[in-house]
Structure formats: C-alpha cells, structure tokens
Design a protein around this motif. Sequence first.
Motif, PDB file in Angstrom:
ATOM      1  N   SER A 175       0.880  -1.164   0.000  1.00  0.00           N
ATOM      2  CA  SER A 175       0.000   0.000   0.000  1.00  0.00           C
ATOM      3  C   SER A 175       0.923   1.220   0.000  1.00  0.00           C
ATOM      4  N   ILE A 176       0.421   2.380   0.379  1.00  0.00           N
ATOM      5  CA  ILE A 176       1.255   3.572   0.458  1.00  0.00           C
ATOM      6  C   ILE A 176       2.393   3.326   1.444  1.00  0.00           C
ATOM      7  N   PHE A 207      -6.759   3.977   3.113  1.00  0.00           N
ATOM      8  CA  PHE A 207      -5.371   3.588   2.894  1.00  0.00           C
ATOM      9  C   PHE A 207      -4.921   2.683   4.037  1.00  0.00           C
ATOM     10  N   GLN A 208      -3.885   1.902   3.793  1.00  0.00           N
ATOM     11  CA  GLN A 208      -3.294   1.045   4.814  1.00  0.00           C
ATOM     12  C   GLN A 208      -1.789   1.239   4.788  1.00  0.00           C
ATOM     13  N   PRO A 209      -1.313   2.409   5.217  1.00  0.00           N
ATOM     14  CA  PRO A 209       0.109   2.759   5.082  1.00  0.00           C
ATOM     15  C   PRO A 209       1.025   1.721   5.714  1.00  0.00           C
ATOM     16  N   ASP A 294     -10.139   2.045  -2.864  1.00  0.00           N
ATOM     17  CA  ASP A 294      -9.396   1.977  -1.608  1.00  0.00           C
ATOM     18  C   ASP A 294      -8.056   1.288  -1.837  1.00  0.00           C
ATOM     19  N   ASN A 295      -7.053   1.704  -1.066  1.00  0.00           N
ATOM     20  CA  ASN A 295      -5.709   1.155  -1.188  1.00  0.00           C
ATOM     21  C   ASN A 295      -5.411   0.321   0.058  1.00  0.00           C
TER      22      ASN A 295
END
Length: 343
Positions: A175-176, A207-209, A294-295
């Motif tokens: 992810s990010i 997001f799911q950094p 969504d990421n």
Amino acid sequence: MLVNTPLAGARGYSQTGRQNKVDGRAMNDKLVTLIGGGGFVGRYVAQALLATGARVRIAQRDPRQAFFLKPLGGLGQTQFVGADVTKPETIAHAVHGSDVVVNLVGVLAGDFQRVQALGAQTVAQAAAKAGVGALVHVSAIGADPESASAYGKSKGQGEAAVLDAFPNATILRPSIVFGQEDQFLNRFAGMIAKAPVVPVLRAGAKFQPVFVGNVADAIVAAASAPETFGGQTLELGGPDIITMGNLIRWIAKTIGRDPSIVELPDFAGAMIAKAGFLPGMPITKDQWTMLQSDNVVTGTDGLAAFGIDATPLSTVAPGWLVRFRKAGRFGRRAETRAEVPVI
C-alpha cells in the motif's frame, strides 16, 4: 532537509523495538542486484541486505546518487552500476552473475507503460536469461491490467510480464509506503504547515500505510526463500486502515497545527484533477482515478506470511514530522502521541 540515512527498521527491527521474524542467513555472500536501489525503498532494502552479509549491487540510471550507501557495508560489499529499465542491454549487464534480482523501479508520473510494464518485462527476461535464482518484483496494491488508471494498468501488465518471463518470481504489492524520506506524509505535512485552509480530495478513500522498514524486511524474506514464496503475489499493508480525511487530521494534530480542513465533494475534486492542481500539491487525472478505489490489503497479507510485526504509523512518523511543528523539536511534544483514528 531530509537525511539520506535509512532508519533502524530496515535491519530486522520495527521502530517499536520488536524483532521481526526475518531470517536473512540464507543471503550471506549472495550477490543481490537492486534495480533502482538508491531510491526511497531501495536504500532500506540495501541496508537490510547488507546486514545479512549479502553483497549488494545498486543499479540505477545515475549510480552516483546512491554512493551514500557505500559506508553502510563492509569493504567490497557494495557495487554500483549504471542501468535503465528502458535500455535492455544495461539491465542485462547489471544482472549478470547475480544470485537474486529485486526490481524496485516505479514512477508516479510519466510514461507508465514504458517503465512499469515494458521495463518490468525487461528486468524479468534479463534475470531469467542470466540464470538468476530468485526475482522479487515490487508492484503496488491496485495493480490490474484492466484498471481504469494508467498507473494501475501498467503495474498489472508489468506483473503479468514478469510471471511470463520468470514464473517463480515473487510479487509484492505494498500500500502507500511511509518513512522518513517519503513523498506522502511529508508532502501533506508541508502543505498543512503552510496553509490556513487544507482542501481534501476523496476524504473517505481508505489507505493502509506500510512502514518502509517492514517492506524492506519483506523483500529480504522473499529473496531468501524463493522455494517458499516464489510464484506468489503478496500484499503489504500496515496495522492501521485510515481514511484520507482522518489521515490529514492526524498529521495536523501530530505537528500541532489547526488549519481549516475542507472535505471537497467529488464533483469539485474531478474539476481540480482536470485542472491538474490542488493548492500546494499537483494532482493528475490518473491520480484522481486511483483515488476512486481503496488502497488496502484484500489478498494475502504478506507481512503476516513473512512473520513481520507491522509497525504502526503513530510509533515512528512523529519522530520526523517534528520538523513541521511551529517550533520544530521544541514545539508541543504532547501532540506527537496522537493515536491514528483508524476506521
């Protein structure tokens, strides 16, 4: 000014001090070529590999930009070579004699097809021809040959080309990625620090950094055990799932700022993307398209598969975001303990 020194998380430890279950002993004295190894993620991967005793060859267009990595290894442990994924002969030269190849090359703007699809194919074909034992290809969550986004489409095409040329490759989809040198948290923090009003596009996008040190450990784990992870596609996400709106609010609280945060409706966001500019930050039509999805991890959780403890955003990011506070490190430290408002 950001410091070009990798953080401790790349050496098998999360920034919380917990040791990750990554066994890199199999990499001792192996020659690992990192295509794009001097970039943000690459510098952490290089440090993690050097700690295992691997020999690391950094291959990128201008290898001089990666010379800061040389003191991190022992005498002769690091090599540097010029290479460009759009020039097959340079990649063939770079991977010659390698035990492992890791492709880290990606772009956020420009010719996605040439770099992320054809470039990935070039690396995989060269690795296969050179008889390389393991190939790790770093892609991204959202990679899909049918994606409406040119970025996502090229990433998906690149994955398909890699597996076609090198079926036992391991594909990692983070992810990010966040870290001290990132262009994600730092960019938003810089905008928040300067602007009294902060507009937010796609405030509900999730997001799911994932911490860059965890990503580096995952790459080392995949490279160390191709017999286990070869041919697999694994997604990498951190422990926090957060919306864009909540992320902006968390950053503001962490750096002790109180701007007016305005969540823009989608029609306004589409107009801004068409113009190519959000105050304090450029945005392209393709980036707007990517924000429609969504990421987050939806497939196999790679960090769990590798036995890596995911590092929370709130435990490490305040340490470098401190520079965006009004008084820098002498500002109100209580704000740095803000919890991430996960969904």
